[in-house]
Design a protein around this motif. Sequence first.
Motif, PDB file in Angstrom:
ATOM      1  N   ARG A  84       0.853  -1.183   0.000  1.00  0.00           N
ATOM      2  CA  ARG A  84       0.000   0.000   0.000  1.00  0.00           C
ATOM      3  C   ARG A  84       0.896   1.242   0.000  1.00  0.00           C
ATOM      4  N   PRO A  85       0.817   2.097  -1.000  1.00  0.00           N
ATOM      5  CA  PRO A  85       1.740   3.238  -1.079  1.00  0.00           C
ATOM      6  C   PRO A  85       1.504   4.249   0.027  1.00  0.00           C
ATOM      7  N   SER A  86       2.580   4.911   0.383  1.00  0.00           N
ATOM      8  CA  SER A  86       2.515   5.993   1.353  1.00  0.00           C
ATOM      9  C   SER A  86       2.581   7.316   0.607  1.00  0.00           C
ATOM     10  N   THR A  87       2.754   8.390   1.342  1.00  0.00           N
ATOM     11  CA  THR A  87       2.867   9.697   0.704  1.00  0.00           C
ATOM     12  C   THR A  87       4.198   9.785  -0.040  1.00  0.00           C
ATOM     13  N   PRO A  88       4.279  10.590  -1.097  1.00  0.00           N
ATOM     14  CA  PRO A  88       5.551  10.725  -1.804  1.00  0.00           C
ATOM     15  C   PRO A  88       6.695  11.154  -0.895  1.00  0.00           C
ATOM     16  N   GLU A  89       6.410  12.007   0.083  1.00  0.00           N
ATOM     17  CA  GLU A  89       7.457  12.485   0.987  1.00  0.00           C
ATOM     18  C   GLU A  89       8.058  11.329   1.786  1.00  0.00           C
ATOM     19  N   LYS A  90       7.208  10.355   2.161  1.00  0.00           N
ATOM     20  CA  LYS A  90       7.710   9.191   2.891  1.00  0.00           C
ATOM     21  C   LYS A  90       8.350   8.176   1.951  1.00  0.00           C
ATOM     22  N   GLU A  91       7.799   8.061   0.761  1.00  0.00           N
ATOM     23  CA  GLU A  91       8.291   7.053  -0.176  1.00  0.00           C
ATOM     24  C   GLU A  91       9.737   7.303  -0.587  1.00  0.00           C
ATOM     25  N   TYR A  92      10.081   8.564  -0.830  1.00  0.00           N
ATOM     26  CA  TYR A  92      11.428   8.796  -1.353  1.00  0.00           C
ATOM     27  C   TYR A  92      12.500   8.441  -0.333  1.00  0.00           C
ATOM     28  N   ARG A  93      12.155   8.483   0.944  1.00  0.00           N
ATOM     29  CA  ARG A  93      13.110   8.130   1.984  1.00  0.00           C
ATOM     30  C   ARG A  93      13.456   6.638   1.970  1.00  0.00           C
ATOM     31  N   LEU A  94      12.622   5.852   1.311  1.00  0.00           N
ATOM     32  CA  LEU A  94      12.815   4.404   1.272  1.00  0.00           C
ATOM     33  C   LEU A  94      13.478   3.941  -0.020  1.00  0.00           C
TER      34      LEU A  94
END
Length: 297
Positions: free
Chosen positions: A137-147
Amino acid sequence: MLKSIATNLLEIAYDEQGDSAGWPVILLHGFPYDIHAYDEVTPRLTAKGARVITPYLRGYGPTRFLDSTTLRSGQQAALGADLLALLDVLQIERAVLGGYDWGGRAACIVAALYPSRARGLVSVNGYNIQNIAAAMRPSTPEKEYRLWYQYYFHGERGQAGLTENRFEFCRLLWSLWSPTWRFDDDTYARSAAAFDNPDFVDVVIHSYRHRYGLVDGDPQFDEMERRLSSTPSITVPTVTLEGDADGVTPQGGGQASLKQFTGRHENRVVPNAGHNLPQEAPEAFASAILDVNACAG
């Protein structure tokens, strides 16, 4: 003093400090770090009567698998089972458990599933048990880029990159995840030696693929993974910590999971600290351990 002891799967290397009759504390490091994360935490605890045990996780430092055919799993249940096995072979009935990142996950798992073995818990970034069923399940773009590093590991290029450039790659993660921490070359090199373990890459890659359901886990951990799939609550006395400069999980990023702590619980924000919180803010981490121990009576 560095020691080692055999469980059913591993020869676990660990440092032990303090009075052997003192109150036991197990401190667990994360990825990509090692036991030196607790170098300045440990003396603060032994001065208060603690027996401090700091193991190298599977795939790190001198810790080794006993059987060449064992799956080099980095799944969450494997980490939890390793901690439980360590407690058993050391004949420690109950201990204060403390950790961050992978180590925090192992500590949370034992505290959740085997609360009689945890006198108390200190966990960085809140509730670290993975909800694998919801991992896609995708998260917000701000959280995604950290991963980004996790997604990199999903492909063969990422596995090759970690194999060929592990020293440089992990140093980059240290810098990104702890932007306010001015560690020197010697500090990094002392921990990076643990990444030369022959199983390091396999365990890391399996960890970051399994948590997204991309590879199977080790069947011997199926039952524990089934129990973890319900995201069990944690009832033991707990202090959670979060650094306000954490480059992976920014302040407040784990707030939603705090409802899983149903026993006595306090969340503390540590100023000017990043992801490697015990090494960056040893006084704050040690104080949390001491407070949890006092709370447990």
